[in-house]
Scaffold this motif. Structure first.
Motif, PDB file in Angstrom:
ATOM      1  N   PRO A   8      36.031  44.689  34.748  1.00 39.79           N
ATOM      2  CA  PRO A   8      37.380  44.163  34.976  1.00 39.79           C
ATOM      3  C   PRO A   8      37.806  43.119  33.961  1.00 39.79           C
ATOM      4  O   PRO A   8      38.957  42.684  33.974  1.00 39.79           O
ATOM      5  N   ILE A   9      36.899  42.692  33.073  1.00 41.38           N
ATOM      6  CA  ILE A   9      37.228  41.633  32.125  1.00 41.38           C
ATOM      7  C   ILE A   9      37.543  42.161  30.739  1.00 41.38           C
ATOM      8  O   ILE A   9      38.005  41.414  29.882  1.00 41.38           O
ATOM      9  N   GLY A  10      37.305  43.440  30.481  1.00 41.18           N
ATOM     10  CA  GLY A  10      37.500  43.975  29.145  1.00 41.18           C
ATOM     11  C   GLY A  10      38.956  44.126  28.774  1.00 41.18           C
ATOM     12  O   GLY A  10      39.320  44.003  27.613  1.00 41.18           O
ATOM     13  N   HIS A  11      39.795  44.410  29.745  1.00 43.07           N
ATOM     14  CA  HIS A  11      41.219  44.594  29.472  1.00 43.07           C
ATOM     15  C   HIS A  11      42.015  43.903  30.573  1.00 43.07           C
ATOM     16  O   HIS A  11      41.608  43.898  31.742  1.00 43.07           O
ATOM     17  N   GLN A  12      43.160  43.342  30.219  1.00 45.40           N
ATOM     18  CA  GLN A  12      43.972  42.602  31.181  1.00 45.40           C
ATOM     19  C   GLN A  12      44.396  43.459  32.366  1.00 45.40           C
ATOM     20  O   GLN A  12      44.479  42.976  33.496  1.00 45.40           O
ATOM     21  N   ASN A  13      44.662  44.733  32.132  1.00 45.54           N
ATOM     22  CA  ASN A  13      45.087  45.594  33.236  1.00 45.54           C
ATOM     23  C   ASN A  13      43.984  45.794  34.268  1.00 45.54           C
ATOM     24  O   ASN A  13      44.254  45.921  35.458  1.00 45.54           O
ATOM     25  N   ASN A  14      42.738  45.844  33.814  1.00 43.41           N
ATOM     26  CA  ASN A  14      41.625  45.970  34.754  1.00 43.41           C
ATOM     27  C   ASN A  14      41.513  44.728  35.623  1.00 43.41           C
ATOM     28  O   ASN A  14      41.184  44.809  36.820  1.00 43.41           O
ATOM     29  N   THR A  15      41.773  43.562  35.049  1.00 45.92           N
ATOM     30  CA  THR A  15      41.760  42.321  35.822  1.00 45.92           C
ATOM     31  C   THR A  15      42.891  42.319  36.836  1.00 45.92           C
ATOM     32  O   THR A  15      42.737  41.864  37.976  1.00 45.92           O
ATOM     33  N   LEU A  16      44.030  42.842  36.448  1.00 44.23           N
ATOM     34  CA  LEU A  16      45.224  42.807  37.274  1.00 44.23           C
ATOM     35  C   LEU A  16      45.064  43.590  38.577  1.00 44.23           C
ATOM     36  O   LEU A  16      45.597  43.199  39.617  1.00 44.23           O
ATOM     37  N   ILE A  17      44.311  44.681  38.559  1.00 44.31           N
ATOM     38  CA  ILE A  17      44.163  45.504  39.770  1.00 44.31           C
ATOM     39  C   ILE A  17      42.963  45.091  40.616  1.00 44.31           C
ATOM     40  O   ILE A  17      42.750  45.645  41.698  1.00 44.31           O
ATOM     41  N   LEU A  18      42.187  44.119  40.146  1.00 45.60           N
ATOM     42  CA  LEU A  18      40.952  43.738  40.840  1.00 45.60           C
ATOM     43  C   LEU A  18      41.220  43.300  42.267  1.00 45.60           C
ATOM     44  O   LEU A  18      40.596  43.791  43.214  1.00 45.60           O
ATOM     45  N   GLY A  19      42.154  42.368  42.467  1.00 47.27           N
ATOM     46  CA  GLY A  19      42.443  41.871  43.805  1.00 47.27           C
ATOM     47  C   GLY A  19      43.189  42.870  44.666  1.00 47.27           C
ATOM     48  O   GLY A  19      42.739  43.221  45.769  1.00 47.27           O
ATOM     49  N   PRO A  20      44.354  43.377  44.213  1.00 47.60           N
ATOM     50  CA  PRO A  20      45.117  44.316  45.047  1.00 47.60           C
ATOM     51  C   PRO A  20      44.358  45.592  45.393  1.00 47.60           C
ATOM     52  O   PRO A  20      44.614  46.193  46.430  1.00 47.60           O
ATOM     53  N   GLY A  21      43.442  46.018  44.536  1.00 51.61           N
ATOM     54  CA  GLY A  21      42.703  47.246  44.808  1.00 51.61           C
ATOM     55  C   GLY A  21      41.464  47.046  45.655  1.00 51.61           C
ATOM     56  O   GLY A  21      40.793  48.023  46.005  1.00 51.61           O
ATOM     57  N   GLY A  22      41.134  45.782  45.978  1.00 48.20           N
ATOM     58  CA  GLY A  22      39.914  45.532  46.746  1.00 48.20           C
ATOM     59  C   GLY A  22      38.668  45.916  45.979  1.00 48.20           C
ATOM     60  O   GLY A  22      37.655  46.302  46.565  1.00 48.20           O
ATOM     61  N   LEU A  23      38.714  45.792  44.652  1.00 50.81           N
ATOM     62  CA  LEU A  23      37.623  46.254  43.800  1.00 50.81           C
ATOM     63  C   LEU A  23      36.607  45.156  43.533  1.00 50.81           C
ATOM     64  O   LEU A  23      36.887  43.972  43.678  1.00 50.81           O
TER      65      LEU A  23
END
Length: 612
Positions: A567-582
């Motif tokens: 989740p830290i490699g790209h900003q979009n991966n960080t962005l979905i971390l919380g809302p996706g429950g990932l």
């Protein structure tokens, strides 16, 4: 190795370690690396900040502004409405959203594209009963794949084009990335849609408005006469469990006890630290007569009151302005903190959210970790989900001013036909002028920004707010550092190691190695930083083989864009971390086979379009 080579490699190794560690912002690390190079004499002091004027940096800033113009005009909203009818099924909706994200990301900032589509994705998730992660992860990965298809799709492409210009006197054109990027994007999206659903976790955590998050962490005060007054913590915990909530701490006299004695009796004025999802929270509080600690009227500062009074009709007083502000209707909003947001690294107390902005931060959801700090002093991170209370218009202002994306259906934005036509026309003209080589891309898009300001598609006062300055500083600082790597011969040294030791002089193996190494670095550090570090090595590798630098630079462009493992490699991966429950470890399940597929498609595509 010479002393300068040892120095530059040591600086780069330290910088990459700090990028991976993640404690310091990427732009801070880049500036520290630049200053270290100046101190060691690797970069001339008068040339230290020349990178800020690099065409890639200017183009990135201008594309961000033009992307904001498209967003503000309602052009993206109109396109989304046309492509997603209300009766669309789950599978078709996910496919359409993923394809739309890829298309938008080819021409605008992919973080902005994801932020625009994410509320709609969450709405579809709730309506169709699909776990949010199964909508959000393809959406995020699709936006990343789409960005690699054009020159302006992602900062690494611009950096690679800049290095090609320096090496050969001619940069990559607007669509020179398409022969490689389009096949990879099509194959990747097909994989996401056909196989992805089996590799994405489907958790059933409950969250507000139908999306999945970890439980919110909030604080509840025990008022005088509340049912909870005089109860033991064990009794309160039992009552909370029945309401699907959990007591995780106690605050008494401003001291937080993270593991209090279960037999301790609570008093009026004590604050319970409660973990619950948004739907369960009201029941948990009402059962015991508790009140949210932060659920208080906003306290606008005197400057805000003075401004409100100035706007009142003649004869009305500042007191009436204060009363008007206090009588504003109150609403709740849920927001995810975007990467680069001014909220990152700060707390509600630092920002004076209540007194200056009229906002109450009621709760925070953070994946996989509990904070030991008080809610108002908790240091916020990208990907945190906030539950905020304020007047509806203040919530909208909060999202715009603080770089936070709303997680419920966004307010209806009536498309402005004039602004849509003008913003699209400006964007197309800028792309066309750059694509036909009439002027360099930086000049074309700078002209587009000026036209957008002149036509008021973007308000001149908001132009600088549209730019992600952390990315600008990062690129501007790392470009001289990468130049020092070339000038000292360190890039050629690393390239020789790859060619002679690992690839054994085989060009195709060397190309694949450059791609894989770049991809691996990009999974753990900023993609623009990865491209800046790897471009000199790619050029050195080509020189060692006596081959064209183009395929190796293209491998860097592809590898730097494909960060799917973390989740830290790209900003979009960080962005979905919380809302996706990932969780951190959820990404590699889909990301690893996707990266293998990218390598399998990219190597022959590069060799076909850009022969050795």
């Amino acid at each position: 190795m010479t002393t300068p080579q040892i120095a530059i490699l040591a600086i780069l190794a330290a910088a990459m370690a700090m990028f991976v560690f993640g404690r310091w912002r990427h732009d801070m690390v880049a500036v520290a690396a630049l200053l270290a190079c100046v101190v060691f004499g690797l970069v001339a002091a008068e040339e230290a900040f020349a990178g800020l004027g690099h065409p890639a940096v200017v183009t990135v800033a201008c594309v961000l502004v033009l992307s904001r113009a498209l967003q503000n005009s309602g052009a993206v909203d109109l396109l989304t409405q046309r492509m997603l009818p209300k009766d669309i099924g789950a599978g078709r909706a996910i496919a359409t959203l993923t394809g739309l994200a890829a298309f938008l990301s080819a021409f605008m900032n992919n973080v902005g594209a994801l932020a625009l589509l994410m509320p709609l994705a969450l709405q579809i998730s709730e309506k169709q009963g699909v776990p949010p992660a199964r909508v959000l992860m393809p959406l995020s990965f699709g936006s990343i794949l789409g960005g690699m298809t054009t020159l302006i799709g992602t900062p690494p492409n611009l950096i690679v084009a800049g290095y090609r210009y320096e090496a050969t006197g001619r940069g990559f054109g607007m669509f020179d990335f398409a022969p490689v990027g389009v096949p990879i994007a099509l194959a990747g999206i097909a994989f996401l849609l056909l196989v992805g659903r089996w590799l994405i976790p489907a958790r059933k955590q409950a969250g507000g408005e139908g999306f999945v998050t970890d439980a919110y962490m909030t604080e509840a005060r025990i008022p005088e006469g509340a049912d909870a007054e005089g109860m033991t913590l064990r009794e309160i915990e039992a009552a909370m469990r029945e309401a699907d909530a959990l007591v995780v701490g106690l605050v008494r006299h401003e001291v937080r006890l993270s593991a209090p004695d279960p037999w301790r009796r609570v008093q009026a004025g004590d604050i319970l630290v409660v973990e619950a999802d948004q739907k369960a929270l009201p029941g948990a509080l009402s059962r015991l007569g508790l009140a949210l600690e932060e659920d208080k009227p906003a306290e606008p500062d005197e400057e805000a009151i003075a401004e409100a009074a100035a706007a009142q009709p003649a004869g009305e007083t500042g007191e009436s302005a204060r009363k008007s502000a206090e009588d504003e209707p109150i609403a709740l909003g849920e927001f995810v903190i975007l990467p680069g947001s001014p909220l990152v690294g700060r707390s509600a107390a630092d920002l004076r959210l209540r007194t200056r902005h009229g906002l109450n931060m009621l709760a925070v959801s953070r994946q996989g970790e509990r904070s030991r700090a008080r809610l108002r002093t908790m240091i916020l991170r990208a990907g945190d989900v906030l539950l905020v209370q304020a007047a509806p218009e203040r919530l909208a202002d909060f999202a715009n001013a603080f770089g936070a994306a709303p997680l419920a259906e966004r307010q209806v934005r009536i498309p402005n036909k004039r602004d849509i036509a003008i913003s699209i026309a400006i964007f197309l003209v800028a792309i066309g002028v750059a694509a036909f080589g009439i002027v360099p891309a930086a000049v074309a898009f700078a002209g587009g920004v000026l036209a957008a300001m002149a036509t008021r598609v973007v308000a001149p006062r908001s132009v600088y707010n549209a730019i992600d300055w952390s990315v600008v500083v990062l690129l501007g600082a790392l470009i001289p550092v990468a130049g020092a790597m070339q000038a000292t011969g360190a890039a050629d040294l690393v390239a020789s190691l790859i060619i002679d030791t690992l690839a054994q002089g085989n060009g195709i193996v060397a190309l694949a190695l450059i791609l894989v190494v770049t991809m691996t670095l990009s999974d753990f550090m900023n993609n623009a930083a990865t491209a800046a570090v790897m471009c000199p090595i790619a050029i050195g590798a080509a020189a060692s083989l006596g081959a064209s630098a183009d395929p190796f630079l293209m491998a860097v462009a592809v590898g730097a864009s494909c960060a799917f493992l973390t989740p830290i490699g790209h900003q979009n991966n960080t962005l979905i971390l919380g809302p996706g429950g990932l969780r951190f470890g959820d990404y590699w399940r889909l990301g690893l086979p996707l990266e293998v597929l990218v390598v399998a498609v990219a190597v022959p595509a590069i060799l076909f379009a850009w022969p050795l």
